[in-house]
Design an enzyme around this catalytic site. Structure first.
Site: not given
Ligand code: UD1
Length: 432
Positions: A22-23, A93, A117, A123-127, A307, A399
């Protein structure tokens, strides 16, 4: 509304085939937006996240042709818009991968903020934003839409992630593929689906090195051309069936896996008294004796995957003694514990840690899935429990798990999908 009804207590026996990851699929489909020509993607899982993403691409002008259940041809040559603001975007997501892909292709993107989910924490996207900004994009978020724009092509840049993020690594890799110049991502995620996306892009003409390590180097190319690609097997789907066998006992041959990707899961299961035998592209999972307690801490790959945390915690409910599970990836991923408690589980959560007291038996109950992997955990609980378990929130499971009911039934599980009309008046009318 659809429910799963499980009559538990049967050991699983037989063999199943794992679907495509899936991912990986949800990253590769948006990547197709950057390709000039047709790309054929094989081993694509038939799950609702994939269906929705394909629909989003179609709404943007892509031509999608279904070749068979697991193969699609995608042609995005005719896509002229950099906007993806449909409502469907908020349901998954991975819709945020359209930001990287559109920035790469058009130098601009307007994309609805992701849903998917919600484990309970933020679940921020600041990075992601930090990376795109370093690549010269002006970023803005207004009314739930992310706007990104560069004067021309995005620029290669050196980016150090403060957090090891799968999503940010993939998003920057996408934008960098068609960027002007070289991008270096440090503290990159190493998950198998990050590597799979890099392999896909390279097979279409990209120049990406180092995926699978924590430094990824991308030399921007002018264009990508079409080709064929087969998606890797789903690590988490395989792990979920492994955990299910661990919970119920029995013996199952799980086919179409990459055993190396499962090492982090197999290792823990062995500690728990479960036999896991690696073959070339399959694993055999067997449990005949008691389950043993253990300690687990989720980590980025190659650590134990977050996961798989709900599924393994559910199995540990039946282990001999007290287990400790810490989720160091997400701040609040134990919401499902309240549902397991309805089935007799004894789990105390404090912050990111769950203390699990092993009990002899779970008992069936009506429960509700709040997210994809929580749903998988409840299915495992239902398979292990005495009596009947009814699981609501099946849409989450759809999903990420292809043919879950069929696959489990093939292993001897008593699980059925039941349609329950939402409206009691409708139900009464149908009963007459
Ligand atoms: C992806 C996977 C999800 C899995 C996760 C961790 C997909 C579609 N989803 O989610 O199934 O559970 O990886 O292996 O591939 N974070 C920040 N800022 C950011 C981005 C992330 O603080 O900009 C934090 C998140 O809140 C979390 C950690 O970093 O605590 C890891 O998140 P991330 O690896 O980005 O997860 P996703 O890509 O959302």
């Amino acid at each position: 509304m659809t429910k799963y009804v499980i009559k538990g207590g049967r050991p699983l026996q037989g063999e199943i085939t794992v679907s495509g990851a899936k991912n990986a699929a949800v990253a590769i489909i948006p990547a197709a937006l950057m390709i000039d020509g047709v790309c054929r993607i094989e081993n694509i899982p038939q799950i609702s996240d994939v269906t929705m993403l394909l629909k989003i691409l179609e709404q943007m002008g892509a031509k999608i042709r279904t070749v068979n259940k697991h193969t699609v041809d995608i042609d995005c040559t005719g896509v002229v818009t950099h906007e993806a603001t449909f409502d469907t975007m908020r349901r998954i997501r991975a819709s945020y991968y359209l930001i990287g892909a559109l920035l790469g292709r058009f130098g601009k993107a307007s994309v609805a903020m992701p849903g998917g989910c919600n484990f309970g924490g933020a679940r921020p996207i600041d990075q992601h934003i930090k990376g795109f900004t370093a690549m010269g994009a002006a970023m803005d978020v207004r009314n739930g839409i992310v706007f990104a724009e560069t004067p021309g092509r995005v620029q290669g840049a050196s980016i150090y992630f403060d957090i090891n993020s799968v999503g940010a690594t993939i998003n920057i890799m996408l934008a960098a593929t068609l960027a002007e110049g070289r991008t270096v991502i440090e503290n990159a995620a190493r998950e198998p689906h990050v590597v799979d996306l890099a392999n896909f892009l390279n097979s279409m003409g990209a120049d990406i090195r180092g995926a699978g390590t924590d430094v990824i180097k991308i030399k921007g190319v002018k264009k990508l051309t079409g080709g064929f690609y087969s998606i890797i097997p789903d690590q988490i789907e395989a792990g979920t069936y492994m955990a299910a066998v661990a919970g119920t006992g029995g013996e199952v041959l799980i086919k179409n896996v990459i055993p190396k990707h499962l090492d982090c899961i197999s290792g823990k299961l062995r500690e728990m008294g479960v036999e896991v035998e690696d073959m070339a592209d399959a694993v055999v999972v067997r449990r005949r004796g008691p389950l043993l307690k253990t300690t687990i801490k989720t980590l980025p790959y190659p650590g134990f995957p977050t996961d798989m945390q709900p599924q393994i915690s559910t199995v540990l409910c039946l282990a001999d003694g007290t287990s400790v599970v810490t989720d160091s990836v997400f701040e609040s991923r134990f919401k499902y514990v309240d549902e397991l408690a309805k089935m007799g589980a004894q789990i105390q959560v404090s912050g990111r840690t769950a203390i699990i007291e092993g009990i002899d038996r779970l008992t069936g109950a009506p429960v509700k899935a709040g997210d994809l992997r929580a749903g998988a955990a409840l299915v495992i609980a239902g398979l292990c429990a005495g009596g009947t378990t009814e699981i609501e929130g099946v849409n989450y499971l759809e999903r990420g798990y292809e043919d879950l009911v069929l696959k489990l039934r093939a292993l001897g599980a008593d699980i059925t999908e039941v349609f329950v009309p939402d409206d009691p008046i409708v139900a009464e009318r149908e009963a007459v």
